[in-house]
Motif scaffolding. Structure first.
Motif, PDB file in Angstrom:
ATOM      1  N   ALA A   1      29.250  71.849 -10.388  1.00  0.00           N
ATOM      2  CA  ALA A   1      29.286  70.730  -9.664  1.00  0.00           C
ATOM      3  C   ALA A   1      27.809  70.268  -9.424  1.00  0.00           C
ATOM      4  CB  ALA A   1      29.878  70.651  -8.417  1.00  0.00           C
ATOM      5  N   THR A   2      27.499  69.170  -9.661  1.00  0.00           N
ATOM      6  CA  THR A   2      25.933  68.914  -9.424  1.00  0.00           C
ATOM      7  C   THR A   2      25.844  67.326  -8.766  1.00  0.00           C
ATOM      8  OG1 THR A   2      25.942  67.747 -11.692  1.00  0.00           O
ATOM      9  CG2 THR A   2      25.380  69.883 -11.758  1.00  0.00           C
ATOM     10  N   THR A   3      24.768  67.467  -8.182  1.00  0.00           N
ATOM     11  CA  THR A   3      24.459  65.883  -7.413  1.00  0.00           C
ATOM     12  C   THR A   3      23.010  65.847  -7.272  1.00  0.00           C
ATOM     13  OG1 THR A   3      25.076  64.743  -5.611  1.00  0.00           O
ATOM     14  CG2 THR A   3      24.272  66.605  -5.182  1.00  0.00           C
ATOM     15  N   THR A   4      22.316  64.567  -7.557  1.00  0.00           N
ATOM     16  CA  THR A   4      20.766  64.364  -7.120  1.00  0.00           C
ATOM     17  C   THR A   4      20.700  63.609  -5.798  1.00  0.00           C
ATOM     18  OG1 THR A   4      20.706  63.965  -9.349  1.00  0.00           O
ATOM     19  CG2 THR A   4      18.771  63.438  -8.123  1.00  0.00           C
ATOM     20  N   LEU A   5      19.798  64.409  -5.079  1.00  0.00           N
ATOM     21  CA  LEU A   5      19.458  63.903  -3.847  1.00  0.00           C
ATOM     22  C   LEU A   5      18.206  63.123  -3.783  1.00  0.00           C
ATOM     23  CD1 LEU A   5      20.424  66.464  -1.183  1.00  0.00           C
ATOM     24  CD2 LEU A   5      21.681  64.620  -2.064  1.00  0.00           C
ATOM     25  N   PHE A   6      17.983  61.972  -3.434  1.00  0.00           N
ATOM     26  CA  PHE A   6      16.729  61.056  -3.569  1.00  0.00           C
ATOM     27  C   PHE A   6      15.870  61.224  -2.045  1.00  0.00           C
ATOM     28  CE2 PHE A   6      19.746  59.085  -6.574  1.00  0.00           C
ATOM     29  CZ  PHE A   6      19.062  59.554  -7.750  1.00  0.00           C
ATOM     30  N   VAL A   7      14.622  61.806  -2.263  1.00  0.00           N
ATOM     31  CA  VAL A   7      13.849  61.943  -1.068  1.00  0.00           C
ATOM     32  C   VAL A   7      13.030  60.579  -1.042  1.00  0.00           C
ATOM     33  CG1 VAL A   7      12.364  63.259   0.366  1.00  0.00           C
ATOM     34  CG2 VAL A   7      14.201  64.268  -0.917  1.00  0.00           C
ATOM     35  N   ARG A   8      13.000  59.672  -0.142  1.00  0.00           N
ATOM     36  CA  ARG A   8      12.042  58.593  -0.164  1.00  0.00           C
ATOM     37  C   ARG A   8      11.531  58.454   1.287  1.00  0.00           C
ATOM     38  NH1 ARG A   8      16.391  54.888  -3.664  1.00  0.00           N
ATOM     39  NH2 ARG A   8      17.743  56.271  -2.373  1.00  0.00           N
ATOM     40  N   ASN A   9      10.191  57.514   1.177  1.00  0.00           N
ATOM     41  CA  ASN A   9       9.529  56.960   2.456  1.00  0.00           C
ATOM     42  C   ASN A   9      10.169  55.671   2.638  1.00  0.00           C
ATOM     43  OD1 ASN A   9       7.959  56.201   4.497  1.00  0.00           O
ATOM     44  ND2 ASN A   9       6.076  56.210   3.184  1.00  0.00           N
ATOM     45  N   THR A  10      10.910  55.524   3.736  1.00  0.00           N
ATOM     46  CA  THR A  10      11.485  54.160   4.168  1.00  0.00           C
ATOM     47  C   THR A  10      10.824  53.491   5.222  1.00  0.00           C
ATOM     48  OG1 THR A  10      13.262  55.154   5.328  1.00  0.00           O
ATOM     49  CG2 THR A  10      13.558  54.601   3.033  1.00  0.00           C
ATOM     50  N   GLY A  11       9.561  54.064   5.623  1.00  0.00           N
ATOM     51  CA  GLY A  11       8.615  53.647   6.798  1.00  0.00           C
ATOM     52  C   GLY A  11       7.854  52.184   6.429  1.00  0.00           C
ATOM     53  N   ALA A  12       6.800  52.087   7.242  1.00  0.00           N
ATOM     54  CA  ALA A  12       6.028  50.997   7.300  1.00  0.00           C
ATOM     55  C   ALA A  12       5.574  50.827   5.954  1.00  0.00           C
ATOM     56  CB  ALA A  12       4.969  50.862   8.385  1.00  0.00           C
TER      57      ALA A  12
END
Length: 772
Positions: free
Chosen positions: A240-251
């Motif tokens: 089973a696979t998934t992709t997690l997205f790491v992002r900068n949602t700051g200023a």
């Protein structure tokens, strides 16, 4: 207020030869070592009297808000520092007391440069003016950049030997291109021959926007950030696979620096695909710069190939995201791991943890049987082995993590394959629809009850601990006995319960009821016990004619082998001898017809055997015929002709045939002699006309006398000649007279089987009586 850094070794190494060159260009360097605060006026004494400005060589020697301009600390707006513009310190502008002639390097707008908030990879340039505000020419020997980050640049830089006359300006372009989210600091040292010889610019790049880490599993979802991701139930053997997205949602002006990603533990089935190929740190600019609210990819940064749900993407991945591909392969046990994302924000270290969960699709344990009951078993004798079948009727693999065997020695358990017997042993895996078996045996050693448990530890959430109760009882039975399923002692196969004994099958003790088969037989019948039931056979020469040998021998009418055959051994056919030659209870049946009845049983005069002619005489002529009547309706038909014989009386009128007036008379007698025991009779058929079988008169009896005559009536003669119905030889006188008979010999009426193979005698007597 920023603290100035000491020149680095690299800067010192760069400045040393330049400093030597500077010494050849300058004759004095007041204040280079221990600057003295003195008044600039002509009456200034050591320490200053306060009526003029402070002499300086660098801005650092001036109070806050003042710059070192033309060797004097003064406001940046002008040399008269708020006076009347005469520049002499007292406001009269005559400048006569200005001091020694020398160049002074001034920096505008400031020696401290802040680059403010920036975007990663986007350069920001600050323009600086280097001005000779002294009263003599000034030479800038070199511009040296001290930058450990590698993100600053200066133009010009290095050795330049640029001469600035009084009032000349040298523009200096200083740029910063951020490559990560860290605050950066650097210095530019300017070597010149003016006052102080060294001028230092301090460079700062501090990101003022606050970054914010977001981890989600959808392209268009940024909040809330995941703290847990559950793969749910996963089929065994299927990743089973998934992709997690790491992002900068700051200023908007923030930068997030990912310093490391780890997955612990790494042994429970989770894998961060390609994690080892990542090079840290990884810098993420604000996600807001990577949105396309208009739905047009043209609004996206360079490199994006699509606008997906108003998010700029490249090959399906958001352009401002770190994609982490996570794979889960279950080993059948519930699994948990932690994905840790370490990052820097404004120089501070942080860590975000996402708990990963996963489990196998649930199995379902079924036991058949769910308990093993041996009941009563003979002491020191092994009971029949019983098999326990473990079936996984669920969709996920069933793991047997431990098997606890019974401790009572009377029970034995043999698994189909090796199984884990302690915690930590490799589990036994049963796939969906798979089975596993345990053979359970029981051998009691005493007359007592035994109980124990076979326990399975499994991954079935409803039966993590599955006990299988075992039970049995030891008993002792009489000789030739065994224990049945109800725990009763019963005689073994081939042995009968006769009182307290188990006796083998025999004619006088047969079957479970110990029947005496010999009590039902008569002479000629033999009794036996076969498979626990009475069986009977006929003795030699005895036969079961009524077919009840295999019937109910308890029936009062049962006769078994009731017939003793006189013929032993039997023949395959019957002889005409009054004996049952084939031993079927009948005698002389089915014999072939005799020679006088070749048409078979029920023949007629048409098939009669011709016995020829019999002559009639005056004294009577006797003829005898010997034949046999066979059984079952045999008939013997004969034909004979009685003729006028020699010596018969002549007609009174012999010379005139066919003249009325003469007759010749005859008698024919028939008698039958039957053999002993037989009852035969005669049928004598007298045709109306010669040789006519179907018309005439029949006489029946054992002795028959038939008189007959012939006439010489003219009418009869004529009639005979006309219609040919006369007898051969004419009628009466002058003719040879004759009479035809058909004779049948048969059994008497009502007794068709009354026969004898001994021959009978048919006697025919013919007599010629008086003629007239």
């Amino acid at each position: 207020m920023h603290v100035l850094r000491q020149p680095s070794d690299a800067v010192r190494a760069a400045l040393f030869p330049l400093a030597l060159a500077a010494l050849s260009l300058t004759t004095a360097c007041p204040g280079c070592n221990n600057p003295v605060r003195v008044d600039a006026g002509p009456d200034a004494g050591q320490g200053g009297d306060g009526d003029g400005d402070v002499v300086c060589t660098t801005d650092n020697e001036c109070d806050d808000g003042l710059l070192c301009i033309v060797g004097i600390c003064q406001p940046p707006d002008g040399p008269d520092a708020g006076g009347d513009g005469d520049g002499d310190g007292d406001g009269d502008g005559d400048g006569d007391d200005a001091g020694v002639l020398q160049g002074v390097l001034s920096v505008t707008p400031s020696t401290d440069l802040e680059f403010g908030a920036q975007l990663v990879g986007v350069p920001v340039t600050r323009d600086v003016q280097l001005t000779n505000t002294g009263n003599a020419p000034l030479t800038i020997v070199a511009i040296v950049l001290d930058d450990n980050s590698g993100e600053f640049s200066s133009q010009p830089a290095g050795t330049i030997n640029e001469v600035l006359d009084v009032g000349d300006v040298l523009p200096l372009a200083i740029s910063h291109t951020p490559e990560d989210g860290q605050p950066d600091e650097a210095e530019i040292t300017i070597l010149h021959d003016g006052a102080g010889n060294l001028t230092t610019l301090t460079l700062f790049a501090e990101f003022k926007g606050a970054a914010s880490l977001s981890v989600t599993d959808e392209v268009a979802v940024f909040d809330p950030t995941l703290t847990e991701y559950d793969f749910g139930e996963v089929a065994t053997g299927t990743p089973a696979t998934t992709t997690l997205f790491v992002r900068n949602t700051g200023a908007l002006d923030s930068v997030l620096e990912i310093t490391d990603v780890t997955l612990t533990p790494a042994t429970v089935g989770f894998t961060a695909v390609g994690l080892d190929d990542l090079e840290f740190p990884i810098v993420l600019s604000a996600n807001a710069h990577h949105l396309c609210s208009s739905g047009d990819v043209a609004d996206c940064p360079a490199g994006a190939d699509a606008c997906t749900d108003m998010v700029c993407t490249t090959a399906g991945v958001p352009t401002a995201a770190l994609p982490l591909d996570i794979e889960f392969v279950t080993n059948g046990l519930p699994a948990q791991a932690v994905l840790s994302v370490e990052y820097l924000d404004g120089g501070d270290e942080y860590e975000a943890d996402i708990t990963l969960l996963g489990r196998a699709t649930e199995p379902n344990l079924e036991l058949s049987p769910s308990s093993v009951m041996f009941g009563a078993s003979l002491v020191n004798a092994a009971s029949p082995v019983q098999t326990v079948t473990v079936t996984n009727s669920g969709l996920g693999a069933l793991l047997i993590t431990k098997v606890v065997f019974p401790t009572v020695a009377a029970f034995g358990v043999t698994p189909e394959a090796p199984v884990p017997t302690q915690d930590g042993h490799p589990p036994l895996s049963i796939p969906p629809a798979g089975t596993f078996t345990f053979d359970v045996s029981f051998t009691p050693v005493a007359t007592e009850a035994y109980t124990d448990v076979l326990t399975l530890h499994t991954t079935d959430p409803d039966q993590s601990n599955a006990p299988i109760p075992l039970s049995g009882t030891g008993v002792e039975c009489q000789e030739n006995a065994e224990v049945n399923a109800q725990g009763e002692c019963v005689c073994m196969a081939g042995f009968n319960t006769c009182g307290d004994e188990c006796l083998p099958d025999s004619p006088d003790s047969c079957g479970p009821s110990c029947i005496d088969c010999t009590g039902y037989v008569d002479v000629g019948t033999t009794a036996a016990c076969v498979a626990g039931a009475c069986s009977y056979t006929c003795q030699n020469a005895w036969y079961d004619l009524d077919a009840d040998l295999t019937g109910d021998y308890t029936d009062p009418n049962w006769s078994a082998c009731e017939y003793l055959c006189p013929q032993n051994p039997p023949l395959g056919f019957e002889l005409c001898n009054t004996v049952d030659d084939d031993c079927d209870g009948e005698r002389d049946e089915g014999l072939p017809p005799d020679v006088n009845d070749q048409a078979g049983v029920g023949g007629s005069c048409a098939t009669a055997a011709n016995l020829g002619n019999v002559d009639a005489t005056t004294n009577g002529a006797t003829n005898q015929f010997s034949r046999t009547i066979y059984p079952t309706g045999d008939n013997d038909w004969f034909k004979l002709t009685v003729r006028e014989g020699e010596g018969s009386p002549d007609c009174a009128i012999e010379s005139l045939p066919c003249i009325d007036g003469g007759f010749e008379n005859y008698e024919t007698g028939f008698a039958i002699t039957s053999p002993t025991g037989a009852n035969f009779t005669l049928d004598v058929f007298v045709p109306s006309y010669y040789d006519e079988c179907d018309s005439g008169t029949t006489y029946t009896g054992t002795n028959i006398l038939h008189p007959w005559q012939r006439s010489s009536d003219l009418f009869d003669c004529v009639l005979c000649g006309l219609i040919d119905i006369c007898y051969p030889g004419g009628y009466g006188c002058a003719f040879t007279d004759s009479q035809v008979y058909y004779v049948r010999v048969r059994s008497a009426d009502g007794d068709p089987d009354n026969f004898s193979c001994e021959p009978y005698t048919l006697t025919v007597t013919t007599t010629a009586t008086e003629s007239f």
